[in-house]
Design a protein around this motif. Structure first.
Motif, PDB file in Angstrom:
ATOM      1  N   VAL A   1      98.427  44.472  -8.434  1.00 57.86           N
ATOM      2  CA  VAL A   1      98.649  43.550  -9.686  1.00 57.86           C
ATOM      3  C   VAL A   1      99.506  42.382  -9.141  1.00 57.86           C
ATOM      4  N   PRO A   2      98.959  41.079  -9.327  1.00 56.60           N
ATOM      5  CA  PRO A   2      99.704  39.797  -8.994  1.00 56.60           C
ATOM      6  C   PRO A   2     100.853  39.811  -9.770  1.00 56.60           C
ATOM      7  N   LEU A   3     101.760  38.919  -9.188  1.00 55.45           N
ATOM      8  CA  LEU A   3     102.946  38.588 -10.070  1.00 55.45           C
ATOM      9  C   LEU A   3     102.784  38.141 -11.401  1.00 55.45           C
ATOM     10  N   GLN A   4     102.078  37.134 -11.492  1.00 55.60           N
ATOM     11  CA  GLN A   4     101.714  36.536 -12.720  1.00 55.60           C
ATOM     12  C   GLN A   4     101.016  37.572 -13.917  1.00 55.60           C
ATOM     13  N   LEU A   5     100.328  38.389 -13.573  1.00 62.04           N
ATOM     14  CA  LEU A   5      99.743  39.379 -14.227  1.00 62.04           C
ATOM     15  C   LEU A   5     101.009  40.485 -14.941  1.00 62.04           C
ATOM     16  N   ASP A   6     101.737  40.910 -13.837  1.00 64.63           N
ATOM     17  CA  ASP A   6     102.954  41.614 -14.016  1.00 64.63           C
ATOM     18  C   ASP A   6     103.754  41.054 -14.980  1.00 64.63           C
ATOM     19  N   GLY A   7     104.118  39.819 -15.083  1.00 64.94           N
ATOM     20  CA  GLY A   7     104.794  38.974 -15.856  1.00 64.94           C
ATOM     21  C   GLY A   7     104.219  39.222 -17.215  1.00 64.94           C
ATOM     22  N   ILE A   8     102.958  38.999 -17.299  1.00 65.85           N
ATOM     23  CA  ILE A   8     102.150  39.036 -18.696  1.00 65.85           C
ATOM     24  C   ILE A   8     102.370  40.267 -19.425  1.00 65.85           C
ATOM     25  N   ASP A   9     102.648  41.222 -18.361  1.00 66.87           N
ATOM     26  CA  ASP A   9     102.561  42.627 -19.081  1.00 66.87           C
ATOM     27  C   ASP A   9     104.105  42.919 -19.590  1.00 66.87           C
ATOM     28  N   LYS A  10     104.757  42.196 -19.168  1.00 64.97           N
ATOM     29  CA  LYS A  10     106.140  42.364 -19.574  1.00 64.97           C
ATOM     30  C   LYS A  10     106.575  41.343 -20.939  1.00 64.97           C
ATOM     31  N   VAL A  11     105.443  40.387 -21.092  1.00 60.64           N
ATOM     32  CA  VAL A  11     105.279  39.843 -22.220  1.00 60.64           C
ATOM     33  C   VAL A  11     104.752  40.293 -23.399  1.00 60.64           C
ATOM     34  N   LYS A  12     103.723  41.122 -23.116  1.00 58.56           N
ATOM     35  CA  LYS A  12     103.050  42.288 -24.063  1.00 58.56           C
ATOM     36  C   LYS A  12     104.203  43.170 -24.400  1.00 58.56           C
ATOM     37  N   ALA A  13     105.095  43.516 -23.579  1.00 60.83           N
ATOM     38  CA  ALA A  13     106.014  44.489 -24.097  1.00 60.83           C
ATOM     39  C   ALA A  13     107.106  43.989 -24.863  1.00 60.83           C
ATOM     40  N   GLY A  14     107.061  42.614 -25.135  1.00 56.77           N
ATOM     41  CA  GLY A  14     108.104  41.837 -25.673  1.00 56.77           C
ATOM     42  C   GLY A  14     109.606  41.794 -24.998  1.00 56.77           C
ATOM     43  N   ILE A  15     109.595  42.106 -23.601  1.00 59.22           N
ATOM     44  CA  ILE A  15     110.654  41.952 -22.772  1.00 59.22           C
ATOM     45  C   ILE A  15     110.883  40.496 -22.229  1.00 59.22           C
ATOM     46  N   VAL A  16     110.114  39.744 -22.224  1.00 66.80           N
ATOM     47  CA  VAL A  16     110.285  38.365 -21.690  1.00 66.80           C
ATOM     48  C   VAL A  16     109.398  37.404 -22.582  1.00 66.80           C
ATOM     49  N   CYS A  17     109.536  36.119 -22.440  1.00 72.37           N
ATOM     50  CA  CYS A  17     109.046  35.302 -23.416  1.00 72.37           C
ATOM     51  C   CYS A  17     107.880  34.545 -22.308  1.00 72.37           C
ATOM     52  N   VAL A  18     106.791  34.120 -22.832  1.00 71.64           N
ATOM     53  CA  VAL A  18     105.872  33.660 -22.226  1.00 71.64           C
ATOM     54  C   VAL A  18     106.135  32.313 -21.352  1.00 71.64           C
ATOM     55  N   ASP A  19     107.039  31.581 -21.895  1.00 73.78           N
ATOM     56  CA  ASP A  19     107.591  30.311 -21.357  1.00 73.78           C
ATOM     57  C   ASP A  19     108.015  30.542 -19.812  1.00 73.78           C
ATOM     58  N   GLU A  20     108.668  32.038 -19.520  1.00 69.99           N
ATOM     59  CA  GLU A  20     109.315  32.088 -18.595  1.00 69.99           C
ATOM     60  C   GLU A  20     108.422  32.504 -17.546  1.00 69.99           C
ATOM     61  N   VAL A  21     107.355  33.223 -17.840  1.00 75.46           N
ATOM     62  CA  VAL A  21     106.127  33.842 -16.836  1.00 75.46           C
ATOM     63  C   VAL A  21     105.242  32.645 -16.342  1.00 75.46           C
ATOM     64  N   LEU A  22     105.252  31.397 -17.301  1.00 72.96           N
ATOM     65  CA  LEU A  22     104.423  30.331 -16.967  1.00 72.96           C
ATOM     66  C   LEU A  22     105.356  29.404 -15.719  1.00 72.96           C
ATOM     67  N   ARG A  23     106.856  29.348 -16.348  1.00 72.12           N
ATOM     68  CA  ARG A  23     107.587  28.637 -15.461  1.00 72.12           C
ATOM     69  C   ARG A  23     107.795  29.250 -13.886  1.00 72.12           C
ATOM     70  N   MET A  24     107.685  30.570 -13.933  1.00 73.25           N
ATOM     71  CA  MET A  24     107.663  31.307 -12.686  1.00 73.25           C
ATOM     72  C   MET A  24     106.418  31.179 -11.997  1.00 73.25           C
ATOM     73  N   ALA A  25     105.204  30.653 -12.701  1.00 77.25           N
ATOM     74  CA  ALA A  25     104.099  30.695 -11.910  1.00 77.25           C
ATOM     75  C   ALA A  25     103.836  29.154 -11.394  1.00 77.25           C
ATOM     76  N   GLN A  26     104.416  28.078 -12.062  1.00 81.65           N
ATOM     77  CA  GLN A  26     104.591  26.956 -11.756  1.00 81.65           C
ATOM     78  C   GLN A  26     105.237  26.657 -10.492  1.00 81.65           C
ATOM     79  N   ALA A  27     106.483  27.521 -10.265  1.00 78.58           N
ATOM     80  CA  ALA A  27     107.396  27.241  -9.472  1.00 78.58           C
ATOM     81  C   ALA A  27     106.715  27.738  -7.921  1.00 78.58           C
ATOM     82  N   ASP A  28     105.595  28.640  -8.297  1.00 82.21           N
ATOM     83  CA  ASP A  28     105.160  29.043  -7.090  1.00 82.21           C
ATOM     84  C   ASP A  28     104.140  28.048  -6.395  1.00 82.21           C
ATOM     85  N   ASN A  29     103.542  27.291  -7.267  1.00 81.45           N
ATOM     86  CA  ASN A  29     102.331  26.277  -6.835  1.00 81.45           C
ATOM     87  C   ASN A  29     102.944  25.112  -6.009  1.00 81.45           C
TER      88      ASN A  29
END
Length: 582
Positions: A554-582
């Motif tokens: 499971v890649p990093l971004q999808l693991d982050g989105i799983d935590k978005v689905k669980a209501g643990i993190v905000c989607v903005d944080e996951v997208l920020r993380m993905a942008q930082a890796d680019n």
């Protein structure tokens, strides 16, 4: 004591003893309705809350804590006050133990003869008032205040029992006391003397103590042309804590240098040191870095609080699938396990938690670190000293003669360390270390870049774990919201339908940021025989990653989105993380 003072005290005790339910008080004053009280009581019983009725009413938005305090004050015949450091007599704070004041939200205000006036948030607590009498030997007169105001005022006086009112240092009228510092910066003896005076000592103590309380990872003391600011890094973000007078800068830096045993006369070269302090009875290590700049020396203090290090893997954010697979990997008798990610991504925390789980009387665990960030019971820890020639590679060679079963190398930085670590993994040792790569399969190409032979990488690498830290939504102000359509589409294209998106709207507990704490987003790469063959054949990073995902990684971004689905993190944080890796 006069007759009038005795009457005031007696009337207060009489009123306190005839306790009236808070709900009835608020209904009588027209602040809330009976339906609202019943609704909150039902929630309290259904949810098994340990919070008081007043706390739940405030959280539900039905009233404010000031309204509750005013209602209690009127009902029990006591005064209501909005307390602050300026209305307290600093001498009376020492009459009560600090722990007692913090636990019960009690603030001594002033003393007249043998009558002590205290601010409390619960004027109905007769037992607490009796205990205050016993501890102080005074009659007690009560005023009612909010626990928020009481705690904020108490924080001003911490960490010392001696009183430190921050306003006394920051008020404009007090700047004259420090004007002399700027004029005599070349006189080192005078600077040292000024740095030892109580206002500077208490200010530095205040900054250190509050940084630990607020779970800050770093303190930045930054001089500018005409200002001085102190910032804390909390959950990966900097925010301004305080602006002391600019004239205090030299004395503050000198005080920190004295504590860290640095040369206060040296102001042209960088210096590093350490401070060991006790905070509420527990040891906390501070790593100090002083760097000369255009407007004076900048100080950064890294806080290493053992209490904040999570020593169990369940707390780190592993998905169920990754946790089971990772636990299987770390039980291997030999091989190398790498944790990858940028600086500040929690790599060492993951390694500490891993070592704590596999530690036992039957194995010899040795670590080589720079520096040792946390003292682990039952392990042998060694710190490298680059300037003395005791490097990671040198330490690792010596460590292999110490009969280790498990080795942890703080970081693989060079070719020698990489090759020795791999050789140790192939000769019966389980080796843990860290690398700086963007993703988990990237650990393979990084080892190849360090001149480790491909067949050695394929034979020794058991797993690599890539991770990032993202901020968690504050549970106190978590709310459902609708993100922009472009973001929703972007996320759902990757992970399918998401029923609800959440974010923090901001509250007092999270300093209106909407976030509280952090959690790891992870990617676990465990090569099987087929992928090992691909490594031997020098497959590209893209090919390795593609094949690993086909096999279930499971890649990093999808693991982050799983935590978005669980209501643990905000989607903005996951997208920020993905942008930082680019």
């Amino acid at each position: 004591m006069s007759y009038e003072e005795t009457d005031i005290y007696s009337d207060q005790q009489l009123a306190v003893q005839h306790k009236m339910p808070l709900g009835e008080l608020l209904i009588a004053r027209g602040i809330v309705t009976s339906d609202q009280i019943e609704q909150v009581l039902s929630q309290q019983q259904a949810g098994g809350h340990h919070k008081l009725l007043g706390e739940l009413l405030v959280e539900s938005g039905y009233c404010t804590d000031n309204q509750i305090a005013e209602a209690l004050a009127e009902a029990y015949g006591v005064c209501y006050a909005q307390v602050s450091p300026k209305i307290c007599d600093s001498k009376v704070i020492e009459l009560l133990p600090r722990e007692f004041m913090l636990e019960h939200a009690v603030l001594p205000l002033f003393k007249v003869y043998d009558v002590l006036t205290v601010a409390v948030s619960e004027p109905t607590n007769v037992f607490m008032l009796d205990e205050i009498e016993r501890l102080t030997g005074c009659k007690v007169q009560v005023v009612c205040a909010t626990s928020r105001d009481i705690n904020a005022t108490l924080e001003t006086y911490l960490p010392d029992a001696n009183i430190f009112v921050i306003d006394e240092i920051i008020d404009e009228g007090s700047l004259e006391d420090f004007a002399l510092i700027e004029n005599i910066t070349e006189d080192i003896s005078n600077i040292e003397e000024i740095a030892g005076q109580s206002p500077v000592v208490k200010l530095v103590n205040y900054l250190l103590y509050n940084a630990v309380l607020e779970n800050a990872s770093d303190i930045h003391i930054e001089p500018d042309d005409k200002r001085l600011r102190v910032r804390y890094r909390v959950d990966g973000k900097l925010y301004e804590k305080i602006r002391p007078p600019h004239q205090m800068h030299a004395a503050i830096v000198s005080r920190i240098k004295i504590m860290a045993e640095l040369d206060i006369a040296q102001r042209r070269l960088p210096q590093d040191g350490g401070i060991h302090v006790l905070v509420e009875g527990r040891p906390v290590d501070l790593r100090v870095s002083v760097m000369p700049g255009n407007y004076g020396e900048k100080v950064v203090i890294r806080i290493i609080d053992p209490q904040r290090i999570l020593f169990n893997l369940e707390s780190l954010g592993f998905s169920y699938q990754n946790l089971q697979l990772y636990r299987k990997v770390v039980q291997s008798p030999n091989g190398i396990v790498l944790v990858t990610g940028p600086t500040g991504s929690g790599k060492n925390t993951t390694l500490y938690a891993t070592l704590a789980e596999i530690n036992s009387e039957e194995v010899n665990i040795c670590t080589v670190e720079d520096p040792v960030e946390c003292n682990m019971v039952g392990m042998n820890q060694f710190q490298v000293h680059e300037t003395a020639g005791f490097k990671f590679s040198t330490a690792l060679r010596s460590l292999l003669r110490q009969d280790p079963d498990i080795i942890m190398v703080g970081e693989i930085r060079d070719k020698d360390t990489a090759n020795i670590a791999v050789q140790a993994a192939l000769t019966g040792h389980l080796v843990f270390s860290t690398l700086h790569t963007n993703d988990a399969p990237g650990a393979v190409t990084r080892l190849l870049d360090l001149d480790v032979a491909p067949y050695l990488v394929g034979a020794s690498l058991k797993a690599s774990l890539a991770q990032r830290l993202v901020r968690k939504i504050c549970p106190g102000c978590k709310a459902e919201y609708t993100p922009p359509k472009v973001i929703r589409n972007q996320v759902e294209d990757l992970a399918g339908q998401i029923s609800a998106f959440y974010r923090g709207v901001g509250c007092r507990k999270c300093r209106n940021t909407g976030y509280m704490g952090r959690i790891a987003v992870q990617e676990l790469f465990v090569p099987d025989e087929e992928i090992m063959e691909m490594v031997n054949d020098r497959a590209t990073l893209k090919q390795l990653k593609q094949r690993a995902m086909e096999k279930g990684m499971v890649p990093l971004q999808l693991d982050g989105i799983d935590k978005v689905k669980a209501g643990i993190v905000c989607v903005d944080e996951v997208l920020r993380m993905a942008q930082a890796d680019n």
